[in-house]
Design an enzyme around this catalytic site. Structure first.
Site, PDB file in Angstrom:
ATOM      1  N   TRP A   1       0.829  -1.200   0.000  1.00  0.00           N
ATOM      2  CA  TRP A   1       0.000   0.000   0.000  1.00  0.00           C
ATOM      3  C   TRP A   1       0.866   1.254   0.000  1.00  0.00           C
ATOM      4  O   TRP A   1       0.520   2.266  -0.606  1.00  0.00           O
ATOM      5  CB  TRP A   1      -0.915  -0.011   1.224  1.00  0.00           C
ATOM      6  CG  TRP A   1      -1.812   1.194   1.325  1.00  0.00           C
ATOM      7  CD1 TRP A   1      -3.057   1.340   0.799  1.00  0.00           C
ATOM      8  CD2 TRP A   1      -1.516   2.426   1.998  1.00  0.00           C
ATOM      9  NE1 TRP A   1      -3.555   2.580   1.098  1.00  0.00           N
ATOM     10  CE2 TRP A   1      -2.634   3.270   1.834  1.00  0.00           C
ATOM     11  CE3 TRP A   1      -0.419   2.895   2.717  1.00  0.00           C
ATOM     12  CZ2 TRP A   1      -2.684   4.553   2.368  1.00  0.00           C
ATOM     13  CZ3 TRP A   1      -0.454   4.171   3.245  1.00  0.00           C
ATOM     14  CH2 TRP A   1      -1.582   4.992   3.078  1.00  0.00           C
ATOM     15  N   HIS A   2       2.015   1.168   0.682  1.00  0.00           N
ATOM     16  CA  HIS A   2       2.881   2.337   0.774  1.00  0.00           C
ATOM     17  C   HIS A   2       3.652   2.612  -0.509  1.00  0.00           C
ATOM     18  O   HIS A   2       4.090   3.746  -0.721  1.00  0.00           O
ATOM     19  CB  HIS A   2       3.870   2.164   1.935  1.00  0.00           C
ATOM     20  CG  HIS A   2       3.239   2.341   3.281  1.00  0.00           C
ATOM     21  ND1 HIS A   2       2.582   1.330   3.940  1.00  0.00           N
ATOM     22  CD2 HIS A   2       3.153   3.436   4.085  1.00  0.00           C
ATOM     23  CE1 HIS A   2       2.127   1.786   5.103  1.00  0.00           C
ATOM     24  NE2 HIS A   2       2.451   3.052   5.212  1.00  0.00           N
ATOM     25  N   GLY A   3       3.835   1.632  -1.339  1.00  0.00           N
ATOM     26  CA  GLY A   3       4.561   1.884  -2.579  1.00  0.00           C
ATOM     27  C   GLY A   3       4.906   0.617  -3.320  1.00  0.00           C
ATOM     28  O   GLY A   3       4.942  -0.480  -2.749  1.00  0.00           O
TER      29      GLY A   3
END
Length: 475
Positions: free
Chosen positions: A320-322
């Site tokens: 989700w963060h990258g």
């Protein structure tokens, strides 16, 4: 455009406030929607059609789910809505990563044709998913006003970096935004505190972290002292940067009469990784708990499946963060510690002295930040090796060039304000107020002037320094 830029502070925000408070109250939702769309367009106008498509599609799906709740058609519509949102997020954010990680995709004609992901896509997509699932479960009624729903997804204080708000949380403010003078005062104070966190602490420590995490440190090969100083700086930077943004967003929400959820609760005082995730990025961790972990069975299934569920959740949390293997490993790192804390070793740790448990949690989180901050796994491996290399040959250079008096002051402020110091400040204010009218005057002046002083210092820092966008705005 970001919440701490002069363009936002001195042009956009006064215009939005003027329109909100001058126009009739029934026009306020339209003012918020116009302000949010203008804010988004000024940041990334090319992504505006994608945001509009998400708003219109999820609004229509919500109404359809309301009419079909509990039926096969309703379940089919929910599956369609979830698939559409996740596919939109995957194509915009992860296609290039998938093409690079899976060599057979280019041979099949699949290529990364998209540019950078739209601003805030992870945040507004997760909000849309939570809305559809809550409507399907009967937890909320579907929104019938497209304007209110559009404000829910695009509200400008939170669009870039959250927090991830549930519809039920924002609904009262969306129905009738009526902030009073107390809301305005508390909201502007919260905004000033967040801006100070960002500029005075995170903005000061950012260059210290950047120097250590640079692929080619100026002082030569990375030594142990420089690596720990850089990691300490980044540990403070990411907390005060992200919690500063949350303070600004929550404060602005209150100014406009809209409630946004809290996102942090002094995570660095945690005595375990499980406790850390109850205090860090609360809106994301509760989203994964309610919409993924519990549907997978949560803690009600066999121990083996619980461990699997935790690892699945945190791999996806990392992604989700990258779109980078470093985020996958970071997610696995935290998932592995959460699994460990559910074993006999975790029960032994629970009986250890509090100081030892705190040291364990802080070390686990800080080492995890190495993966989160590094550009790739090779750099993360080199940085971890430097942390335990016992070489100090570059420390003197780092101390002279990076650890300035301003940086040392920021380190001190970070240490103090990482702790739940609010109670101490209130207790001190109460003691001074008991001195009679002079004491009460001092407390009143401090409460009135402190936000203005923080704003002034922050603006001076912005004018003197280099612009640095919020870390979580790229997620």
């Amino acid at each position: 455009m970001s919440l701490e830029t002069p363009l936002f502070l001195f042009l956009f925000l006064p215009a939005a406030l003027g329109g909100f408070f001058v126009l009739p109250r029934r026009a306020r939702p339209f003012v918020l929607l116009l302000a949010s769309l203008v804010f988004y367009a000024m940041g990334e106008v090319s992504a505006l059609p994608g945001l509009a498509a998400s708003i219109l599609g999820n609004f229509a799906l919500g109404l359809a789910l309301e009419r079909s709740r509990g039926t096969d058609r309703g379940r089919m519509l929910l599956a369609l809505g979830l698939a559409a949102n996740i596919l939109f997020l995957a194509l915009a954010k992860y296609l290039a990563f998938a093409v690079s990680a899976l060599p057979f995709l280019p041979a099949m004609g699949v290529d990364a044709v998209f540019g950078p992901p739209p601003l805030g896509i992870s945040f507004f997509t997760f909000q849309a998913v939570s809305y559809l699932m809550d409507v399907s479960r009967g937890g909320i009624a579907a929104e019938t006003s497209p304007v209110r729903f559009a404000v829910y997804l695009s509200f400008f204080p939170k669009i870039a970096a959250g927090p991830i708000a549930r519809y039920a949380t924002m609904l009262p403010g969306l129905l009738d935004p009526r902030p009073g003078l107390a809301d305005f005062a508390a909201g502007t104070t919260r905004f000033a505190v967040g801006l100070a966190k960002k500029t005075l602490i995170a903005g000061t420590l950012g260059p210290v972290a950047d120097a250590a995490f640079s692929p080619r440190p100026l002082g030569g090969p990375l030594d142990m002292g420089t690596a720990w100083i850089g990691l300490l700086a980044y540990t403070a930077q990411i907390y005060f940067d992200f919690s500063g943004y949350t303070d600004m967003a929550v404060g602005l929400g209150r100014v406009f009469g809209v409630t946004l959820p809290e996102n942090f609760d002094h995570p660095y005082v945690s005595r375990g990784v499980r406790e850390f995730w109850r205090r860090w990025h609360i809106s994301l961790s509760t989203w994964f708990r309610d919409y993924l972990y519990i549907p997978l069975g949560g803690g009600r299934v066999s121990p083996a499946r619980v461990r699997r569920n935790l690892l699945v959740v945190f791999v996806l949390c990392g992604l989700w963060h990258g779109a980078n293997w470093t985020f996958v490993v970071w997610g696995l790192w935290h998932g592995a510690f959460l699994v460990l804390e559910r074993t006999r070793a975790g029960r032994v740790m629970d009986k250890a002295p509090p100081a030892l448990r705190h040291a364990y949690a802080l070390l686990a989180v800080m080492l995890g930040w190495v993966f989160f901050r590094s550009a790739d796994l090779a750099q993360a491996g080199n940085y971890l090796a430097a942390l335990f290399s016992f070489r100090l040959d570059g420390l003197e250079y780092t101390w002279i060039t990076s650890v300035t008096r301003q940086a040392m002051a920021a380190f001190g402020a970070a240490l103090v304000f990482s702790l739940p110091a609010g109670g101490l400040f209130r207790a001190g204010g109460d003691i001074v107020a008991r001195l009679g009218p002079p004491g009460r005057g001092v407390v009143f002046a401090a409460r009135a002037l402190a936000p203005a002083a923080l704003m002034l210092l922050s603006v001076m820092q912005l004018a003197a320094g280099t612009y640095s966008p919020f870390i979580y705005a790229r997620f």
